[in-house]
Design a protein around this motif. Structure first.
Motif, PDB file in Angstrom:
ATOM      1  N   VAL A  47       0.839  -1.200   0.000  1.00  0.00           N
ATOM      2  CA  VAL A  47       0.000   0.000   0.000  1.00  0.00           C
ATOM      3  C   VAL A  47       0.874   1.251   0.000  1.00  0.00           C
ATOM      4  N   ASP A  48       0.231   2.397  -0.207  1.00  0.00           N
ATOM      5  CA  ASP A  48       0.951   3.670  -0.346  1.00  0.00           C
ATOM      6  C   ASP A  48       1.202   4.339   1.009  1.00  0.00           C
ATOM      7  N   SER A  49       1.551   3.545   1.992  1.00  0.00           N
ATOM      8  CA  SER A  49       1.802   4.048   3.334  1.00  0.00           C
ATOM      9  C   SER A  49       2.917   3.224   3.952  1.00  0.00           C
ATOM     10  N   SER A  50       3.244   3.519   5.194  1.00  0.00           N
ATOM     11  CA  SER A  50       4.359   2.842   5.858  1.00  0.00           C
ATOM     12  C   SER A  50       4.143   2.893   7.357  1.00  0.00           C
ATOM     13  N   ILE A  51       4.335   1.768   8.048  1.00  0.00           N
ATOM     14  CA  ILE A  51       4.172   1.824   9.507  1.00  0.00           C
ATOM     15  C   ILE A  51       5.294   2.637  10.148  1.00  0.00           C
ATOM     16  N   GLU A  52       6.507   2.557   9.600  1.00  0.00           N
ATOM     17  CA  GLU A  52       7.601   3.311  10.204  1.00  0.00           C
ATOM     18  C   GLU A  52       7.363   4.813  10.077  1.00  0.00           C
ATOM     19  N   ALA A  53       6.768   5.239   8.994  1.00  0.00           N
ATOM     20  CA  ALA A  53       6.559   6.661   8.768  1.00  0.00           C
ATOM     21  C   ALA A  53       5.221   7.161   9.296  1.00  0.00           C
ATOM     22  N   HIS A  54       4.189   6.296   9.332  1.00  0.00           N
ATOM     23  CA  HIS A  54       2.829   6.781   9.577  1.00  0.00           C
ATOM     24  C   HIS A  54       2.133   6.162  10.781  1.00  0.00           C
ATOM     25  N   MET A  55       2.597   4.998  11.245  1.00  0.00           N
ATOM     26  CA  MET A  55       2.038   4.367  12.447  1.00  0.00           C
ATOM     27  C   MET A  55       3.190   3.732  13.224  1.00  0.00           C
ATOM     28  N   LEU A  56       4.095   4.574  13.665  1.00  0.00           N
ATOM     29  CA  LEU A  56       5.371   4.111  14.212  1.00  0.00           C
ATOM     30  C   LEU A  56       5.206   3.211  15.432  1.00  0.00           C
ATOM     31  N   ASP A  57       4.191   3.432  16.248  1.00  0.00           N
ATOM     32  CA  ASP A  57       4.032   2.607  17.442  1.00  0.00           C
ATOM     33  C   ASP A  57       3.836   1.130  17.114  1.00  0.00           C
ATOM     34  N   LEU A  58       3.256   0.837  15.950  1.00  0.00           N
ATOM     35  CA  LEU A  58       3.121  -0.564  15.554  1.00  0.00           C
ATOM     36  C   LEU A  58       4.487  -1.225  15.438  1.00  0.00           C
ATOM     37  N   LEU A  59       5.440  -0.484  14.910  1.00  0.00           N
ATOM     38  CA  LEU A  59       6.789  -1.020  14.756  1.00  0.00           C
ATOM     39  C   LEU A  59       7.502  -1.092  16.101  1.00  0.00           C
ATOM     40  N   ILE A  60       7.373  -0.048  16.896  1.00  0.00           N
ATOM     41  CA  ILE A  60       8.070   0.014  18.179  1.00  0.00           C
ATOM     42  C   ILE A  60       7.625  -1.115  19.101  1.00  0.00           C
TER      43      ILE A  60
END
Length: 364
Positions: free
Chosen positions: A259-272
């Protein structure tokens, strides 16, 4: 249609949370301050202001935003204030809360014109993540030695105690507050106000909000204090989605949708916190939803759909308000999501877009 990606704030869902906050305020006598560290999208502050008493901040810039865009009462907290910040902070704040006795004694003369508080660390919390646990070993967050605090009690009028984290268990809250009463009651009885911080999930479905109200009211009466709460997630839970579009489909033994989004850039807590996004889970067609950055682990999680996805399919990622817009970044130069609001009549209003000039101006 608005070009994805964008955060979509549903005003009706937001007001659902606000009404619960208003009920708790009325039933308990507690005041509610929006925690800007979680949500600071000021385009909806006018809708939130009638239901809340003000804001609480974690930095000078958050403090100024709260004063200028939200109004009401402003609480200023920082893990450490700098010498060049303190005078400006005092100018914006109604109350300033120091993290340590050292900061309190250093800045007390320059903060003499407003109410001063101290962060109290009870040395326990409800956090399930060491990264977010304010009571972790050797925590730098607040003071806990009663004897030491007593030496400066005449310099403060209140305490802030932040120890809950997405705590939906009222009985656990009750037990831990009783422990605080027993261990720190002599201190609490000597101040005028106590903030119990955020992290109490009282706007969640089924939460016994009236029991919470009664408990807060009893606490306030016992010590003769004004109680404050600092809802962040509780204020905006389930109010916002991240709208994205499928750019590519792959099958490497598992069906993938980029998709045209990123968890690191747009939903960082998911990655953390290594958590999956809230994705659709209806249907027999299973896809792993993947971000477009170069990070191998840029994965939103698995989703299920009633129909197969195609390039151009739209997906809504749920519960995308808290700790998202305040943490979004320009990793990989991925387009930053716009911000839109679904009004009460169902119409969608675009309130902010970010372009190349925003990206370039964030660098040098």
């Amino acid at each position: 249609m608005i070009q994805t990606p964008y955060y979509l704030i549903d005003k009706q869902a937001l007001l659902h949370n606000m009404r619960k906050i208003a009920h708790l305020r009325e039933a308990s006598g507690a005041k509610a301050l929006l925690a800007l560290k979680c949500f600071a999208t000021w385009s909806v502050f006018d809708d939130m202001h009638p239901y809340m008493d003000g804001t609480t901040s974690s930095s000078l810039y958050e403090l100024r935003l709260g004063r200028e865009k939200f109004g009401g009462e402003t609480h200023a907290y920082s893990v450490a204030w700098a010498d060049h910040e303190i005078d400006e902070a005092v100018g914006y704040a109604d109350k300033i809360i120091f993290n340590s006795i050292g900061q309190l004694t250093h800045f007390a003369p320059r903060a003499a014109g407003i109410a001063r508080g101290l962060r109290l660390n009870p040395r326990f919390s409800t956090s399930g993540f060491d990264l977010a646990d304010p009571a972790r070993p050797f925590s730098r967050l607040g003071e806990w030695d009663v004897a030491k605090i007593e030496t400066v009690i005449d310099q403060i009028s209140g305490f802030m105690i932040h120890y809950n984290c997405e705590n939906a268990d009222f009985d656990l809250f009750d037990q831990q507050l009783t422990r605080i009463e027993n261990e720190f009651g002599a201190l609490l009885a000597r101040v005028q106000w106590v903030s119990l911080g955020g992290g109490i999930h009282f706007t969640g479905e089924g939460y016994p909000i009236d029991r919470l109200a009664a408990r807060l009211k009893a606490f306030a009466a016992k010590f003769g204090v004004q109680v404050y709460l600092e809802p962040g997630e509780a204020a905006i839970t389930q109010s916002t989605t991240l709208e994205v579009t499928v750019l590519d489909l792959l099958d490497n033994g598992k069906k993938l949708a980029i998709v045209d989004s990123s968890i690191e850039a747009h939903m960082l807590d998911l990655l953390i916190y290594r958590q999956p996004a809230r994705l659709p889970q209806t249907g027999d067609h299973v896809y792993e939803i993947c971000g477009k950055s170069c990070l191998a682990g840029d994965i939103f999680g698995d989703a299920r759909f009633a129909e197969p996805l195609a390039i151009g399919s739209r997906i809504s990622v749920g519960d995308a308000a808290g700790y998202t817009m305040v943490k979004k970044n320009w990793f990989n130069g991925v387009a930053m999501p716009a911000i839109a609001i679904r009004e009460l009549d169902g119409s969608i209003r675009l309130v902010r877009q970010f372009g190349y000039e925003d990206y370039a101006s964030s660098l040098s």
